[in-house]
Structure formats: C-alpha cells, structure tokens
Design a protein around this motif. Structure first.
Motif, short mmCIF file in Angstrom:
data_model
loop_
_atom_site.label_atom_id
_atom_site.label_comp_id
_atom_site.label_asym_id
_atom_site.label_seq_id
_atom_site.Cartn_x
_atom_site.Cartn_y
_atom_site.Cartn_z
N THR A 1 0.83 -1.20 0.00
CA THR A 1 0.00 0.00 0.00
C THR A 1 0.86 1.25 0.00
O THR A 1 0.58 2.22 -0.71
CB THR A 1 -0.95 -0.01 1.20
OG1 THR A 1 -1.77 -1.19 1.15
CG2 THR A 1 -1.85 1.21 1.20
N ALA A 2 1.93 1.24 0.80
CA ALA A 2 2.83 2.39 0.83
C ALA A 2 3.50 2.59 -0.53
O ALA A 2 3.69 3.73 -0.98
CB ALA A 2 3.89 2.19 1.91
N TRP A 3 3.89 1.50 -1.18
CA TRP A 3 4.51 1.59 -2.51
C TRP A 3 3.55 2.25 -3.49
O TRP A 3 3.92 3.18 -4.23
CB TRP A 3 4.91 0.20 -2.97
CG TRP A 3 5.55 0.12 -4.31
CD1 TRP A 3 4.94 -0.10 -5.51
CD2 TRP A 3 6.95 0.28 -4.61
NE1 TRP A 3 5.85 -0.13 -6.53
CE2 TRP A 3 7.10 0.11 -6.01
CE3 TRP A 3 8.08 0.51 -3.84
CZ2 TRP A 3 8.34 0.18 -6.63
CZ3 TRP A 3 9.32 0.59 -4.47
CH2 TRP A 3 9.43 0.43 -5.84
N CYS A 4 2.30 1.79 -3.51
CA CYS A 4 1.32 2.36 -4.43
C CYS A 4 1.02 3.81 -4.08
O CYS A 4 0.88 4.66 -4.97
CB CYS A 4 0.04 1.53 -4.44
SG CYS A 4 0.22 -0.07 -5.25
N TYR A 5 0.93 4.12 -2.78
CA TYR A 5 0.73 5.51 -2.38
C TYR A 5 1.86 6.39 -2.92
O TYR A 5 1.62 7.47 -3.47
CB TYR A 5 0.67 5.63 -0.85
CG TYR A 5 0.73 7.06 -0.39
CD1 TYR A 5 -0.42 7.85 -0.37
CD2 TYR A 5 1.94 7.65 -0.02
CE1 TYR A 5 -0.35 9.19 0.00
CE2 TYR A 5 2.01 8.97 0.36
CZ TYR A 5 0.86 9.74 0.37
OH TYR A 5 0.93 11.07 0.73
N ASP B 1 -5.00 -1.38 -10.82
CA ASP B 1 -6.41 -1.74 -10.66
C ASP B 1 -7.24 -0.57 -10.16
O ASP B 1 -8.42 -0.45 -10.50
CB ASP B 1 -6.55 -2.92 -9.71
CG ASP B 1 -5.99 -4.20 -10.30
OD1 ASP B 1 -6.62 -4.75 -11.22
OD2 ASP B 1 -4.92 -4.65 -9.85
N ALA B 2 -6.66 0.29 -9.35
CA ALA B 2 -7.40 1.42 -8.78
C ALA B 2 -7.34 2.67 -9.65
O ALA B 2 -8.03 3.65 -9.37
CB ALA B 2 -6.86 1.74 -7.40
N ALA B 3 -6.52 2.63 -10.69
CA ALA B 3 -6.26 3.84 -11.48
C ALA B 3 -7.24 4.00 -12.64
O ALA B 3 -7.73 3.02 -13.20
CB ALA B 3 -4.83 3.81 -12.00
N THR C 1 -7.36 11.90 -8.21
CA THR C 1 -7.39 11.00 -9.36
C THR C 1 -6.09 10.20 -9.39
O THR C 1 -5.04 10.69 -8.99
CB THR C 1 -7.54 11.82 -10.66
OG1 THR C 1 -8.73 12.61 -10.56
CG2 THR C 1 -7.64 10.93 -11.88
N LEU C 2 -6.16 8.97 -9.86
CA LEU C 2 -4.99 8.08 -9.81
C LEU C 2 -4.57 7.64 -11.20
O LEU C 2 -5.41 7.33 -12.04
CB LEU C 2 -5.30 6.83 -8.98
CG LEU C 2 -5.76 7.04 -7.54
CD1 LEU C 2 -6.06 5.69 -6.88
CD2 LEU C 2 -4.73 7.81 -6.73
N PHE C 3 -3.26 7.62 -11.42
CA PHE C 3 -2.76 6.93 -12.61
C PHE C 3 -1.54 6.10 -12.24
O PHE C 3 -0.80 6.42 -11.32
CB PHE C 3 -2.48 7.89 -13.77
CG PHE C 3 -1.17 8.62 -13.79
CD1 PHE C 3 -0.01 8.02 -14.27
CD2 PHE C 3 -1.09 9.95 -13.39
CE1 PHE C 3 1.19 8.71 -14.33
CE2 PHE C 3 0.09 10.65 -13.44
CZ PHE C 3 1.24 10.03 -13.91
N SER C 4 -1.41 4.98 -12.92
CA SER C 4 -0.25 4.12 -12.74
C SER C 4 0.70 4.36 -13.90
O SER C 4 0.35 5.02 -14.89
CB SER C 4 -0.68 2.65 -12.68
OG SER C 4 -1.46 2.32 -13.81
N GLY C 5 1.90 3.84 -13.79
CA GLY C 5 2.90 4.09 -14.82
C GLY C 5 3.69 2.86 -15.18
O GLY C 5 3.95 1.99 -14.35
N ALA C 6 4.07 2.78 -16.45
CA ALA C 6 4.89 1.68 -16.95
C ALA C 6 5.93 2.29 -17.88
O ALA C 6 5.60 2.70 -19.00
CB ALA C 6 4.03 0.66 -17.68
#
Length: 390
Positions: free
Chosen positions: A91-95, A156-158, A123-128
């Motif tokens: 959770t901390a990593w994703c935060y 999943d949450a983004a 709002t959330l975005f993930s990155g690759a």
C-alpha cells in the motif's frame, strides 16, 4: 532543516478544518496493518484502503493547488510514505507511486492537466516506463501507440496509465492513456510487494493526442511548463531527479516496520531469545542505525534539491548522479538492515502470518526495481566523479 515536514496543515476533501499529515498517516497505520495480508491475497491494494487514502487527503494534497491540491510539496508525500510503509509495504509503494505521478502531471501541458484532474486532486494513474515492447508512430495531432508494458503498480485502482515509448532516451516520451484505451493483463505473481498489483497493461493502436505526451528528460529542465503554471519549488527542478527518492521512501518505511516488529518480538520473548540477549541487542542497534541513516540521507537529499530549486540553481550531471547514488544507497541500507534482523528472528518468522517475513520480502522486491539498482547508480556516479561522463 530536513524535508518531509509533516507538521504542515492541509485541508481534507471530506470536511472543513486543517489536519496534520503526520497524524492522518499515523491514523491509517493500524488499518493498513490489519489489511496487509488481505492485500497480498488480493494481489492489489484493497478497495477500502484506496478509499481511506483518498478520504484522508494524503493523496490529493500534493497535486497542483489550482486543481485541488492543498499546498504541501512532494517531500511531504515522501515522509507519509515512511509512515505508511511500516504497516503495509504494498500500500505504501502504491501511495508513493500515485502521489509522485500526480506531481508529475504538473509538468504536462495545461490541457492534459485540466482533463486529468477534472475528477479531483486524488485522481490516480499508474505508470509503466519500460518502452521495450512498444511502438509509436507520429501522426497528425499526436501519436499512434501499441505495446505491452509490465510492472504497472496500482493499476487496478487507477483511471489512467502513463506508458513510455521511444527507441532511445533522447526520443523517449511519456504518454497518458485513459482507462478505455488499455487492457490489464493479470500477470502479477511475485515474491514480494504482492499487494501492489503491478500487472501488465496492453494498448493496441491507440491514438494519443500531443497534449498528453511529454519528454521526461526535458520536463523541469528546458521545458518549464510546471514552474510557469504552478510556481512551486519542486517544479523548478528536473522531473527525473525525484524519481528514485519517491520509490525509496516507502522502502525505508518497510525497513522501519521490520525494526518495529523485531523489537516487539524480542521484548515479548524470554530466555536466550529475549531482551537480555546481547547478540539480539547488537543486531537491533546496527539495523536501526542503518534505517535511521537511510531516512536522514533521504530527507537531506530531497531538502537539498528543493532548496536549490527554490533559489533557481542548476543541477549539473555530477549532482544528478549523486542524487541517484544516495537514493539507491538508502535502499541498500534497508536491505542490509532487514537481512540482519530476519536472520535472527527464529523459525516462527518464516510463517505466512508473521509480518516480519512479509516486510522482508517487500524490501527485497522493491530493491529489484531498475531505478533503485545500487550497482547501476554506483557506476554512474563513479564515471561522473572520474570525469568519464554517463
């Protein structure tokens, strides 16, 4: 003065009145600790934890103020990561990823920022950001993009994902895609950070308008969009000088979690594995010193960057290499600390129900991230220090 001043007051999105970020993060720690095993089982951050993080205001607080951010700079998010990592590494990593990304958005063209933050500062975005399996073609008004990208933490949450494209670092582009433009492939079966949900994303011949792309090597450097729009100290520094610090921050929290758990275990024990064991006292002393050193080095490095940016200073190659070296070294110290304590934790520490083994695995998993590779960072600094260039 150290970075990560958690005494700064911010206003939560769910009600009036100021709150202390330290207090709000501390309030979440017991909840996240209770859900840590669930996060591993789900292989993603539980929806309840995402909801709590949003309601806390800790995600949206570092977003640009014109889009609802409440004032703290990115160093406060790093310090919150220290705290949350003690409870649940995933959770901390994703935060840490989500908040760093929302700070990154401040470097994008204004139209992109308005579109992204239309749903709020949290709002959330993930990155690759590995472009190896991608293709990009310049077309009228933007780009056509296809590819498959891995290690997309928090996907999943983004509602958005940012992917990297380009044949070389000089040509590299980061492009923002809405949820309708990509699929998630459930590939995340890992030894550690299991709850980060770092799955693959797949895009097939997607059009990305030009305003949703930036060159990360120019952002905050020759491209001053972030500073012009937001006048915040961190936007006067090159975007990429913060990348490794963002990822290192939760790792320091995870290592602190191992120190906390080891201390509690030894205090509860009796006999040769109890508090009177000189061997365990020595291991605890050295490991806790390593984690404290990692935290101090992290705070000092980030503070130096922000102070230099606030003064309009430059960021020569040798200093950028030093920042990478130091951020990676904090993780190196954390790996040493958790190894030392796990080795002395006894047979019970191997059980799935024991937090110490989960945090140990999480630290090791995080240390394998390409951005935190000590060997790579050390070589780069050594070359710069010896006048050999990158």
């Amino acid at each position: 003065m150290f970075a990560g001043n958690l005494q700064q007051e911010v206003t939560p999105p769910d009600g009036p009145g100021p709150f202390d970020a330290r207090q709000r993060a501390a309030e979440l720690v017991p909840l996240l600790r209770e859900r840590a095993a669930q996060a591993e089982q789900l292989r993603q951050v539980p929806a309840e934890s995402v909801k709590d993080l949003r309601a806390s205001g800790l995600i949206g607080m570092v977003s640009p103020e014109r889009f609802g951010g409440t004032g703290p700079d990115i160093d406060t998010a790093f310090a919150v990561s220290f705290e949350l990592g003690r409870a649940c590494g995933s959770t901390a990593w994703c935060y840490a990823v989500w908040t760093a990304h929302n700070w990154w958005l401040g470097h994008f063209p204004e139209r992109c920022q308005e579109e992204y933050f239309a749903t709020g500062p949290d709002t959330l975005f993930s990155g690759a950001l590995n472009p190896a399996n991608s293709t990009v073609e310049r077309v009228a008004g933007g780009y056509r993009v296809s590819g498959r990208w891995g290690f997309t933490s928090g996907v999943d949450a983004a509602d958005w994902v940012m992917v990297a494209c380009g044949a070389s670092p000089e040509e590299r582009l980061w492009m923002l895609l809405p949820r309708t433009d990509y699929d998630i492939a459930d590939t995340w079966f890992a030894i550690g950070l299991r709850g980060s949900g770092s799955k693959d994303v797949v895009a097939r011949d997607v059009f990305v308008p030009e305003y949703r792309a930036i060159n990360p090597n120019r952002a905050g450097d020759s491209d001053r969009t972030g500073w012009k729009l937001h006048q915040r100290a961190s936007y006067r520094a090159p975007l990429k000088v913060f990348n490794e610090w963002a990822l290192a921050a939760p790792v320091i929290g995870m290592a602190q979690g191992v120190v906390d758990e080891f201390t509690a275990r030894v205090r509860r024990a009796s006999g040769p594995r109890g508090a009177h064991s000189a061997a365990l006292q020595l291991r605890l002393a050295e490991a806790s010193a390593e984690v404290d050193t990692a935290r101090t080095l992290h705070r000092a490095g980030v503070r130096e960057i922000l102070d230099r940016a606030e003064q309009g200073g430059s960021f020569p190659s040798i200093d950028r290499a030093r920042y990478l070296r130091d951020a990676s070294y904090t993780v190196n110290l954390c790996v040493r600390a958790v190894n030392r304590l796990y080795e002395a934790s006894g047979a019970r520490a191997i059980m799935d129900a024991e937090p110490i083994q989960r945090l140990y695995r999480d630290v090791h998993a995080a240390s394998h991230h390409a951005a935190l590779s000590w060997d790579t960072a050390a070589e780069r600094y050594g070359r710069q220090a010896l006048g050999l260039g990158d």
